[in-house]
Design an enzyme around this catalytic site. Structure first.
Site, PDB file in Angstrom:
ATOM      1  N   GLN A 102      13.023  18.444   7.215  1.00 10.44           N
ATOM      2  CA  GLN A 102      11.641  18.535   6.730  1.00 10.44           C
ATOM      3  C   GLN A 102      10.914  17.197   6.805  1.00 10.44           C
ATOM      4  OE1 GLN A 102       9.948  21.533   5.868  1.00 10.44           O
ATOM      5  NE2 GLN A 102      11.754  22.070   7.082  1.00 10.44           N
ATOM      6  N   HIS A 135       8.523  16.260   9.840  1.00  9.66           N
ATOM      7  CA  HIS A 135       7.161  16.781   9.987  1.00  9.66           C
ATOM      8  C   HIS A 135       6.147  15.657  10.175  1.00  9.66           C
ATOM      9  CE1 HIS A 135       7.007  21.135   9.554  1.00  9.66           C
ATOM     10  NE2 HIS A 135       8.011  21.065   8.697  1.00  9.66           N
ATOM     11  N   GLU A 165       6.087  22.922  -1.951  1.00 12.02           N
ATOM     12  CA  GLU A 165       5.742  23.922  -0.941  1.00 12.02           C
ATOM     13  C   GLU A 165       6.982  24.740  -0.571  1.00 12.02           C
ATOM     14  OE1 GLU A 165       4.056  24.050   3.674  1.00 12.02           O
ATOM     15  OE2 GLU A 165       4.622  22.150   2.755  1.00 12.02           O
ATOM     16  N   HIS A 166       8.061  24.041  -0.228  1.00 11.48           N
ATOM     17  CA  HIS A 166       9.343  24.676   0.088  1.00 11.48           C
ATOM     18  C   HIS A 166      10.350  24.301  -0.986  1.00 11.48           C
ATOM     19  CE1 HIS A 166       7.418  23.531   4.017  1.00 11.48           C
ATOM     20  NE2 HIS A 166       7.576  24.831   4.218  1.00 11.48           N
ATOM     21  N   ASP A 223      10.232  28.761   8.386  1.00 10.16           N
ATOM     22  CA  ASP A 223       9.235  28.137   9.252  1.00 10.16           C
ATOM     23  C   ASP A 223       9.101  28.849  10.585  1.00 10.16           C
ATOM     24  OD1 ASP A 223       8.511  26.185   7.477  1.00 10.16           O
ATOM     25  OD2 ASP A 223       9.658  24.570   8.417  1.00 10.16           O
ATOM     26  N   HIS A 248     -31.486  43.619 -18.345  1.00 11.18           N
ATOM     27  CA  HIS A 248     -30.254  44.388 -18.207  1.00 11.18           C
ATOM     28  C   HIS A 248     -30.266  45.578 -19.172  1.00 11.18           C
ATOM     29  CE1 HIS A 248     -28.751  41.042 -15.894  1.00 11.18           C
ATOM     30  NE2 HIS A 248     -27.537  41.565 -15.789  1.00 11.18           N
TER      31      HIS A 248
END
Length: 438
Positions: free
Chosen positions: A249, A252, A319-320, A353, A412
């Site tokens: 990871q 990235h 995120e993961h 992924d 109203h």
């Protein structure tokens, strides 16, 4: 909590958002006023590409023929898995009809967004999987038109694998445009595509900022920052697998945080020794990214118990999130803040992924505290409707008139009054709403 940081991040994943915002806003403004000609100019400037923008059927066919059959089989396999999962998600939504009070029926209806725009990165890495995740999910949702933009390479165009993937997943039109100009083309409806109702897909900070600025005029999947990943591991974990997953990871990008949270010091120290060695074996670009990410953004946190580990993870809201620890069902029940969860060493973030079926467009930068990732639901609007008999309207009108007057909204209230007078002539109603003393 008695956390011990065996490795503490030296930086946080932030950028000079002010200067990025100004740059992106100026590009969007120029493309909105200048249209396709302006988009072409930015393509030549930033992508160094002067070829045709609209990818033709012949070019797609040529791209398909250039790919090995095994790769095409793998892409179709991943597409099938993502499609199956998206179809299962869609099955959780249904139209609803319920009688609220006698004579008043309210309902829920799901309607696909008409036009979706999918951004597929193609710069440092050619993100074939992003085409699978975004286009497939929009197609399953029922979007009538799906546009794809992907950065072309100078004098070459969009990567053949991206063209093939976007096509088989259901893209109606593919544009050879990257960056802000690609996002703008889909948002504004340039090059023959309808203006998108929603923009989805990962991208660099300029793509993310373009989506942020356009949000409101169009829907977006989420505000995206650098990808991040957290691993929860105990003494039962395999240190080599934990280290490999962290490195996988970290590649990235230079600012992609990875975190290890454990209650076992020996495991932590072994992983910390392994990671630099694994990074050193990567290809140059991947190695440079992973080295920077590990050096500047990675953390290794030692906790006293699995409850403290879980609380730490929820605070980070990754995120993961990977669990390589005993009793996976306990973790599944306990953990509450993550984009996607990977239980046990038999699965890994890379599976999600690329090919396992769950979507890889996920919340970053702690956004998992309040949202999940891209799903078929993002491409669908849940709208409501109602109808009533005159008798069913009666108690609703009375309550509406009184509440409206309590709020000071006389207009109203009168929309209820006029119906009561018409439907129940001669009947008296107390519609004042509040006592005179109030």
């Amino acid at each position: 909590m008695s956390r011990i940081y065996l490795k503490k991040a030296e930086k946080t994943a932030s950028t000079d958002s002010g200067s990025v915002r100004e740059t992106v806003q100026s590009i969007l403004d120029e493309i909105e006023s200048g249209g396709e000609d302006a988009a072409r100019r930015f393509a030549e400037k930033f992508d160094r590409y002067a070829g045709n923008i609209i990818v033709t059927r012949d070019e797609i066919a040529e791209a398909a023929s250039s790919l090995p059959e095994r790769i095409k089989d793998d892409i179709r396999f991943a597409h099938d898995n993502v499609r199956k999962f998206a179809e299962a998600q869609k099955g959780t939504l249904s139209d609803v009809e319920v009688e609220i009070v006698p004579g008043l029926i309210a309902g829920q209806k799901t309607i696909p967004i008409s036009a979706a725009g999918c951004y597929v990165p193609g710069g440092r890495y050619s993100h074939v999987a992003s085409a699978i995740m975004t286009v497939t999910t929009a197609k399953v949702a029922g979007c009538k038109h799906i546009s794809v933009c992907s950065p072309p390479r100078p004098d070459v165009g969009v990567h053949p694998a991206i063209l093939y993937t976007a096509d088989i997943c259901g893209a109606d039109r593919i544009l050879a445009l990257g960056g802000v100009q690609g996002v703008a083309a889909m948002a504004f409806g340039l090059f023959g595509v309808p203006a998108s109702g929603i923009l989805v897909g990962p991208g660099n900070q300029f793509v993310a900022e373009a989506k942020r600025i356009l949000f409101g005029r169009v829907g977006i999947d989420m505000f995206a920052g650098p990808t991040d990943s957290l691993i929860l591991a105990d003494k039962h974990a395999d240190a080599e697998i934990v280290a490999a997953d962290l490195v996988g990871q970290a590649e990235h990008g230079y600012n992609s945080p990875v975190w290890l949270v454990t209650d076992d010091r020996a495991l932590a120290e072994t992983v910390m020794a392994l990671v630099p060695r694994l990074i050193a074996t990567l290809p140059e670009v991947n190695r440079d990214n992973a080295q920077a990410a590990w050096r500047d953004f990675a953390e290794v946190i030692l906790c006293d118990s699995r409850e403290e580990m879980a609380a730490t993870s929820d605070e980070y809201a990754p995120e993961h999130l990977t669990v390589q620890a005993a009793d996976p069902d306990w973790w599944l029940g306990r953990l509450g803040c993550y984009g996607s969860l990977f239980l046990g060493e038999e699965t890994t973030v890379a599976y999600g992924d690329k090919a396992s079926g769950t979507n890889h467009v996920l919340p970053t930068s702690g956004a998992a505290r309040y949202t999940g990732g891209l799903s078929v639901h993002k491409f669908m609007k849940i709208v409501t409707w109602q109808r009533a008999t005159r008798e069913g309207s009666k108690p609703i009108a009375e309550a509406t008139a009184r509440i409206s007057r309590l709020e000071g909204m006389e207009g109203h209230a009168r929309t209820a009054d006029v119906r009561l007078r018409k439907y129940f002539p001669g009947e008296n109603f107390d519609l004042s709403g509040v006592d005179q003393d109030v």
